[in-house]
Write an enzyme that holds these catalytic residues in place. Structure first.
Site, PDB file in Angstrom:
ATOM      1  N   LYS A 373       0.833  -1.206   0.000  1.00 44.93           N
ATOM      2  CA  LYS A 373       0.000   0.000   0.000  1.00 44.93           C
ATOM      3  C   LYS A 373       0.867   1.254   0.000  1.00 44.93           C
ATOM      4  CE  LYS A 373      -0.528  -0.543   5.003  1.00 44.93           C
ATOM      5  NZ  LYS A 373      -1.383  -1.110   6.054  1.00 44.93           N
ATOM      6  N   ARG A 467     -11.049  -0.952  14.959  1.00 46.07           N
ATOM      7  CA  ARG A 467     -10.959  -0.124  13.750  1.00 46.07           C
ATOM      8  C   ARG A 467     -11.944  -0.754  12.770  1.00 46.07           C
ATOM      9  NH1 ARG A 467      -5.135   0.615  10.840  1.00 46.07           N
ATOM     10  NH2 ARG A 467      -5.581  -1.550  10.308  1.00 46.07           N
ATOM     11  N   TYR A 600      14.284  30.018   7.391  1.00 43.34           N
ATOM     12  CA  TYR A 600      13.059  30.662   7.886  1.00 43.34           C
ATOM     13  C   TYR A 600      13.094  30.829   9.400  1.00 43.34           C
ATOM     14  CZ  TYR A 600      10.610  29.854   3.441  1.00 43.34           C
ATOM     15  OH  TYR A 600      10.215  29.863   2.136  1.00 43.34           O
ATOM     16  N   MET A 648      10.299  23.518   2.191  1.00 45.51           N
ATOM     17  CA  MET A 648       9.550  22.577   1.362  1.00 45.51           C
ATOM     18  C   MET A 648      10.480  21.857   0.382  1.00 45.51           C
ATOM     19  SD  MET A 648       6.321  23.181  -1.177  1.00 45.51           S
ATOM     20  CE  MET A 648       5.119  23.733   0.008  1.00 45.51           C
TER      21      MET A 648
HETATM   22  C1  LIG Z   1      -0.582  -2.046   6.766  1.00 53.38           C
HETATM   23  C2  LIG Z   1      -1.145  -3.290   7.217  1.00 53.38           C
HETATM   24  C3  LIG Z   1      -0.320  -4.427   7.393  1.00 53.38           C
HETATM   25  C4  LIG Z   1       1.171  -4.377   7.246  1.00 53.38           C
HETATM   26  O1  LIG Z   1       1.729  -4.006   8.476  1.00 53.38           O
HETATM   27  P1  LIG Z   1       3.285  -4.003   8.751  1.00 53.38           P
HETATM   28  O2  LIG Z   1       3.396  -3.736  10.186  1.00 53.38           O
HETATM   29  O3  LIG Z   1       3.883  -2.939   7.916  1.00 53.38           O
HETATM   30  O4  LIG Z   1       3.787  -5.343   8.370  1.00 53.38           O
HETATM   31  C5  LIG Z   1      -0.936  -5.618   7.727  1.00 53.38           C
HETATM   32  N1  LIG Z   1      -2.277  -5.705   7.924  1.00 53.38           N
HETATM   33  C6  LIG Z   1      -3.082  -4.633   7.792  1.00 53.38           C
HETATM   34  C7  LIG Z   1      -4.524  -4.785   8.021  1.00 53.38           C
HETATM   35  C8  LIG Z   1      -2.539  -3.388   7.456  1.00 53.38           C
HETATM   36  O5  LIG Z   1      -3.346  -2.337   7.357  1.00 53.38           O
END
Ligand SMILES: *Cc1c(COP(=O)(O)O)cnc(C)c1O
Length: 709
Positions: A373, A467, A600, A648
């Site tokens: 992701k 969640r 800055y 930036m």
């Molecule tokens: C992002 C995510 C992972 C991966 O987690 P890591 O700690 O980076 O291995 C696994 N399961 C879910 C549901 C996630 O959202």
């Protein structure tokens, strides 16, 4: 132990196949035993070319290659090679009077498209054509139909090849075919089925028994031998490349070869290709050499010696050529336009190493689900996912449907699980791109089911993170999903929320999460539901709870070889190597006087006369602003502190003590060694974790590969 790292067997067999092809063209046993020579060069060696086609299919063919990007890359490479080869053989063609043949233009076109301008070069246009046809078939039909159609083509080819004389009336029809091409072992009748077979194996060979494949190979090879000798004795062969039993023979041989895994031997792969291209040249040269003097006549008179010498010369030449080619490529790499400002450098060797470490730590039945992701945690979604695809990873997790679609457009094969929310109105896209959706709640499952489009889904169970997911008490809602008409439940999973901690209460909590999940599974089992794939662990889940034997491990941060924070618990002592480094260059050096401010808000005041270097990298590139006046970079092996606020697009570092620093010098901001600039340490300094630091990177930065040559 790097036992399962790469398809080493393929690399070795490529080399063997190249030598077999030299055998075809030199008939090593020609003067010793006619039948023996036939068996070696017309039966045994006939596995070589199909093997090359299958290998290309295995790595390149993907039914998700929607806009043909992979195929086009393959075609481009092959076409360039073909062009070079044609030019290379021009002198020999001229010497042989090639350009004086009758009807030159139509014959030349025929050669370019099908037969090759030299006897072995037909392979290259056949690869282009075969690959194109195979992609068309797997894209527009399923594998069954692709097999059927390419099988029919192969069948037609058979009767123009080793089954030619079986029927006289048929032979008549083939005269038309032979006006267009001299043989049927070409890109239309011969190559496609092997590409399809290679692609099929890439998607479907999870685990197969070595012994079974060896037996399969031995039996089908024996049948092929019988077939070939029979056809030969009947005297019906027009050519001898195509046999019916060549197909099962190749299938089992390829599966058998896949079992040999180890280090990637890239030079062997390139050397084999060069051997293939240049060996006819070596045959000519050995001939010329032996003609020079009677003393050397044995080189061409004794076929076995001739074969051996051609092999030695071809192999030697190819090794030298690979050596120089690698030099040239490396040089080109250095002056790449991508590395002039700030860039992400990806070490794919480290990625492969991590895949292997993780796989070895998992149970034998458990599969790696690569979490890619957010552009593979800022590493470059394309580079990471296509490489994982190449080394055989067949399960992925993404956060959004668009990330999933992107992966498919890169041609990535296997399962793709969307971990997050997708609007149910996009069910048609979930289906079209063969994605798997997470069911985040009972209401969501109902809504998705009501779309009337059948999609694959994994049920997420909330065991305490609160969640996404079904309550673990919601047994009837979970059960209901299994009977929904439009939802095919292929998995069920939960997510641990403190598996990275070794505090006693956190461990208790995690164990409770795990128990809650398994209790629910037991209830489902008792209700007669056959369980789909189950998964629990993310990176830290595996590192701290390796005893859980699930079907998948969803690894993100560990796959990229980093910890979230330096102090995180890690029970399993894996050797994980960071994949990413962030590099920039000094673009400007200036002097500041004692009392001058930098940047800055005048947050930095020089305590003495200093030398400042400006780096073209800022929070717009992912460097946290919280590193202002606290972070550091590495220049020529020495630490240079960040002074003033991170802007930036730029930041300033103090290089007063780095006497040899010059404009153009490299600065490392995140290193891929486990030193003080590793992402966990940098992230900690910035008040965050590696996951955030890395995933914020990359929107503007080019990704450059290291060690991929
Ligand atoms: C992002 C995510 C992972 C991966 O987690 P890591 O700690 O980076 O291995 C696994 N399961 C879910 C549901 C996630 O959202």
């Amino acid at each position: 132990m790097n036992k399962r790292e790469y398809y080493t067997g393929i690399d070795y067999f490529r080399f063997i196949a190249a030598l077999l092809i030299i055998a075809i063209h030199t008939s090593p046993l020609g003067k010793i035993n006619d039948t023996g020579n036939f068996i070696l060069t017309r039966v045994v060696a006939r596995v070589a070319v199909p093997f090359f086609f299958m290998t290309s299919g295995f790595f390149m063919l993907s039914r998700y290659d929607y806009n043909g990007a992979r195929l086009i890359k393959f075609i481009k490479r092959t076409a360039v090679l073909y062009g070079i080869s044609i030019l290379l053989y021009m002198p020999i063609n001229i010497y042989n009077g090639y350009f004086k043949m009758d009807h030159f233009v139509p014959n030349f076109i025929k050669d370019i498209l099908f037969d090759g301008t030299m006897y072995h070069l037909w392979y290259l246009p056949a690869a282009i054509m075969g690959g194109t046809i195979a992609l068309y078939l797997v894209r527009h039909f399923d594998y069954k139909a692709a097999f059927a159609i390419s099988g029919i083509l192969y069948f037609i080819g058979l009767f123009g090849d080793s089954y030619y004389g079986v029927s006289d009336s048929l032979s008549g029809i083939y005269t038309y075919i032979f006006q267009v091409c001299d043989y049927t072992r070409n890109g239309i009748f011969f190559a496609p089925i092997f590409f399809v077979l290679g692609g099929f194996i890439a998607e479907n060979s999870n685990k197969s028994s070595m012994v079974k494949n060896l037996w399969g190979f031995v039996i089908s090879f024996s049948l092929m031998l019988f077939e070939a000798l029979t056809l030969r004795s009947l005297n019906v062969q027009r050519h001898d490349s195509m046999y019916i039993f060549l197909l099962p023979c190749m299938y089992f041989l390829f599966l058998f070869i896949l079992n040999f895994k180890g280090k990637c031997i890239a030079w062997l792969k390139n050397a084999s290709l060069i051997i293939y291209i240049i060996h006819p040249m070596m045959i000519v040269m050995v001939g010329v050499f032996s003609g020079i003097s009677h003393r050397w006549a044995i080189l061409s008179d004794d076929f076995l010696i001739n074969f051996a010498v051609v092999c030695v010369w071809s192999v030697s030449f190819s090794i030298i050529a690979v050596f120089f080619l690698e030099k040239i490529i490396q040089k080109q790499d250095k002056i790449s336009a991508y590395t002039d400002r700030t860039y992400i450098e990806i070490n794919l060797k480290h990625l492969e190493h991590n895949v292997c470490e993780l796989k070895n730590a998992m149970g034998p039945e458990c599969e790696l689900m690569a979490v890619v992701k957010d552009e593979a945690y800022g590493h470059g979604g394309y580079e990471i996912s296509t490489h994982l695809d190449k080394i055989g990873v067949r399960a992925y997790a993404v956060a959004t449907i668009d990330e999933g679609i992107k992966l498919r457009k890169y041609g990535v094969r296997g399962e793709i699980l969307i971990l997050g929310y997708t609007a149910v109105s996009r069910a048609n896209e979930i289906k079209r791109y063969n994605l798997t959706q997470t069911l985040i709640s009972p209401d969501y499952a109902d809504a998705l089911n009501e779309q009337g489009i059948c999609v694959k889904a994994h049920i997420k169970i909330d065991t305490g993170m609160h969640r996404l997911g079904f309550d673990r008490e919601a047994v009837s809602e979970v059960k209901k999903c299994f009977s929904m008409k439009n939802i095919a439940v292929t998995g069920i999973f939960t997510h641990l929320c403190c598996s990275d901690s070794n505090r006693e209460d956190d461990i208790e909590f995690t164990k409770g999460q795990i128990k809650g999940f398994y209790d629910l599974l037991d209830v489902l089992k008792e209700a007669g539901i056959s369980l789909p794939k189950i998964h629990i662990q993310s990176s830290y889940g595996l590192l701290n709870y390796p005893e859980l034997a699930c079907d998948y491990v969803r690894a993100g941060v560990a796959l990229y070889g980093v910890k979230s924070l330096p102090e995180d618990a890690q029970k399993l002592p894996l050797d994980l190597r960071p994949v990413l480094s962030l590099k920039s260059r000094i673009i400007l050096i200036r002097q500041v006087k004692k009392g001058d401010s930098v940047g800055y808000g005048r947050s930095y005041i020089a305590e003495k006369d200093s030398i400042i270097a400006i780096l073209p990298v800022g929070y717009g590139d992912g460097i946290p602003r919280s590193l202002s006046n606290t972070g550091a970079v590495l220049i020529n092996g020495m630490t240079a502190p960040i002074v003033g606020r991170v802007c930036m697009d730029q930041l300033a570092v103090d290089i007063t003590f780095i006497k040899d620093a010059a404009v153009g010098d490299m600065a490392t901001l995140i290193s891929n060694n486990n030193d003080s600039l590793c992402s966990a340490d940098v992230a900690k300094k910035a008040g965050s974790i590696s996951n955030e630091l890395l995933s914020r990177m990359g929107a503007r930065l080019p990704v450059v590969l290291h060690g991929s040559i």
